[in-house]
Design an enzyme around this catalytic site. Structure first.
Site, PDB file in Angstrom:
ATOM      1  N   ASP A 110      -3.845  -4.803   1.155  1.00  0.00           N
ATOM      2  CA  ASP A 110      -4.180  -4.181   2.424  1.00  0.00           C
ATOM      3  C   ASP A 110      -5.568  -4.676   2.802  1.00  0.00           C
ATOM      4  OD1 ASP A 110      -4.833  -2.616   4.560  1.00  0.00           O
ATOM      5  OD2 ASP A 110      -4.447  -0.699   3.578  1.00  0.00           O
TER       6      ASP A 110
ATOM      7  N   GLU B 124      -3.932   1.888  -2.973  1.00  0.00           N
ATOM      8  CA  GLU B 124      -4.038   3.331  -2.734  1.00  0.00           C
ATOM      9  C   GLU B 124      -3.145   4.120  -3.684  1.00  0.00           C
ATOM     10  OE1 GLU B 124      -5.351   5.492   0.956  1.00  0.00           O
ATOM     11  OE2 GLU B 124      -4.094   3.921   1.839  1.00  0.00           O
TER      12      GLU B 124
ATOM     13  N   TYR C 192      -7.640  -3.764  -2.026  1.00  0.00           N
ATOM     14  CA  TYR C 192      -7.667  -2.718  -1.004  1.00  0.00           C
ATOM     15  C   TYR C 192      -9.027  -2.799  -0.323  1.00  0.00           C
ATOM     16  CZ  TYR C 192      -7.488   1.907   1.169  1.00  0.00           C
ATOM     17  OH  TYR C 192      -7.510   2.948   2.072  1.00  0.00           O
TER      18      TYR C 192
ATOM     19  N   ASP D 249       3.009   4.729   4.921  1.00  0.00           N
ATOM     20  CA  ASP D 249       2.843   4.232   6.287  1.00  0.00           C
ATOM     21  C   ASP D 249       2.754   2.706   6.336  1.00  0.00           C
ATOM     22  OD1 ASP D 249       0.434   4.473   4.959  1.00  0.00           O
ATOM     23  OD2 ASP D 249      -0.617   5.519   6.558  1.00  0.00           O
ATOM     24  N   HIS D 250       2.810   2.070   5.185  1.00  0.00           N
ATOM     25  CA  HIS D 250       2.840   0.610   5.087  1.00  0.00           C
ATOM     26  C   HIS D 250       4.200   0.168   4.544  1.00  0.00           C
ATOM     27  CE1 HIS D 250      -1.665  -0.089   5.229  1.00  0.00           C
ATOM     28  NE2 HIS D 250      -1.603   1.219   4.989  1.00  0.00           N
TER      29      HIS D 250
ATOM     30  N   ASN E 125      -6.894  -4.470   5.779  1.00  0.00           N
ATOM     31  CA  ASN E 125      -7.481  -3.638   6.829  1.00  0.00           C
ATOM     32  C   ASN E 125      -8.081  -4.474   7.952  1.00  0.00           C
ATOM     33  OD1 ASN E 125      -7.074  -0.804   6.601  1.00  0.00           O
ATOM     34  ND2 ASN E 125      -8.274  -0.801   4.718  1.00  0.00           N
TER      35      ASN E 125
ATOM     36  N   ASN F 213       0.873  -1.171   0.000  1.00  0.00           N
ATOM     37  CA  ASN F 213       0.000   0.000   0.000  1.00  0.00           C
ATOM     38  C   ASN F 213       0.911   1.221   0.000  1.00  0.00           C
ATOM     39  OD1 ASN F 213      -1.460   2.321   0.863  1.00  0.00           O
ATOM     40  ND2 ASN F 213      -3.039   1.046   1.790  1.00  0.00           N
TER      41      ASN F 213
END
Length: 298
Positions: free
Chosen positions: A157, A34, A114, A257-258, A159, A7
């Protein structure tokens, strides 16, 4: 075959990180999430550089939101945008968001996914997340032959942190998405098709995270969670020679951030180097410090 998922949290911002990483790690198949670009914009900013490196591209974009891509140097056949029955938002009948793309790469049906964030438990976004996962399961379950679950890799991702061991402190996540029982059941339902979480399969007892919030120094304290997963059908999972998180890609200037998750099938060019590369230098001990999550995690 080396398969990676990442991501990138806006691919245009991450180009100075992405291209050197491709040259360093040399993945055969890359699943991006993303991207936050339209299809045309993605090809405009990255098409030439990726072609120079031998990658074919399948991208499903939505402008400034969402966006997923598949890059492949081992073939990109039977490309599918989304999946059968994918619901929309805010109504299931709405146009599906740009959250899934799949193709046959090196003989394997690879998905770049995603999964919706869910935002707050019991919200419309949360119910959408559960419905999206249920429809994905049904779509994968209906596949046969090369499209069957046994020949599938779901990468991306998700989540969802599959278990309490996949977050730095379960107490910090009480009342948040990503860890609720319905989300974890939805992920378990996917695995129930015969898919295996290949990183946890290989490293069942290790501290392994793939996401760290930008704020509050969470990366440097290794206060993260593992929500970027590769689920593979058993015949593919049995071929895994190495599975690891490239933490190096989360360090330095202007990172996502990943961190990327990398899986090597049949042969491990770098060796079986461990669950996280490089390991965190000074991780906070579980429960040793009380941390309030700085934001709703994505």
């Amino acid at each position: 075959m080396r398969v990676a998922t990442w991501n990138v949290n806006s691919v245009k911002q991450r180009i100075p990180r992405l291209l050197p990483w491709l040259d360093q790690r040399r993945p055969d198949v890359v699943c991006l999430q993303e991207t936050k670009l339209s299809d045309d914009a993605f090809h405009d900013v990255l098409g030439a550089d990726l072609a120079e490196r031998g990658y074919e591209i399948a991208h499903v974009g939505q402008g400034q939101w969402n966006g997923v891509a598949l890059l492949s140097r081992v073939g990109l056949d039977d490309v599918r945008r989304g999946f059968h029955g994918a619901p929309g938002f805010p109504e299931p009948e709405a146009v599906a968001e740009a959250r899934a793309v799949s193709a046959i790469c090196g003989g394997v049906r690879v998905y770049s996914l995603y999964v919706p964030n869910g935002r707050v438990p019991d919200s419309d976004h949360y119910r959408y997340k559960l419905e999206w996962l249920s429809r994905l399961r049904d779509s994968v379950a209906s596949g046969t032959g090369d499209d069957g679950a046994g020949n599938t890799m779901l990468c991306g991702d998700m989540n969802i942190a599959p278990a309490d061991d996949d977050v730095f402190d379960p107490a910090a996540y009480v009342g948040h998405t990503h860890v609720t029982a319905p989300e974890r059941r939805a992920l378990a339902d996917l695995e129930g098709l015969g898919l295996r979480d290949v990183v946890r399969d290989r490293w069942p007892d290790d501290r392994v995270f793939s996401y760290w919030d930008y704020r509050a120094g969470m990366f440097h304290k290794d206060l993260g969670m593992r929500i970027d997963l590769i689920l593979a059908g058993a015949p593919i999972a049995d071929r895994v020679a190495a599975a690891w998180v490239d933490r190096q890609a989360r360090k330095g200037s202007k990172p996502s951030d990943h961190a990327p998750v990398i899986v090597d099938l049949d042969d491990a060019p770098d060796g079986d180097i461990g669950p996280v590369v490089p390991p965190p230098s000074n991780p906070a001990k579980r429960g040793a410090t009380k941390v309030k999550l700085p934001q709703t995690l994505e």
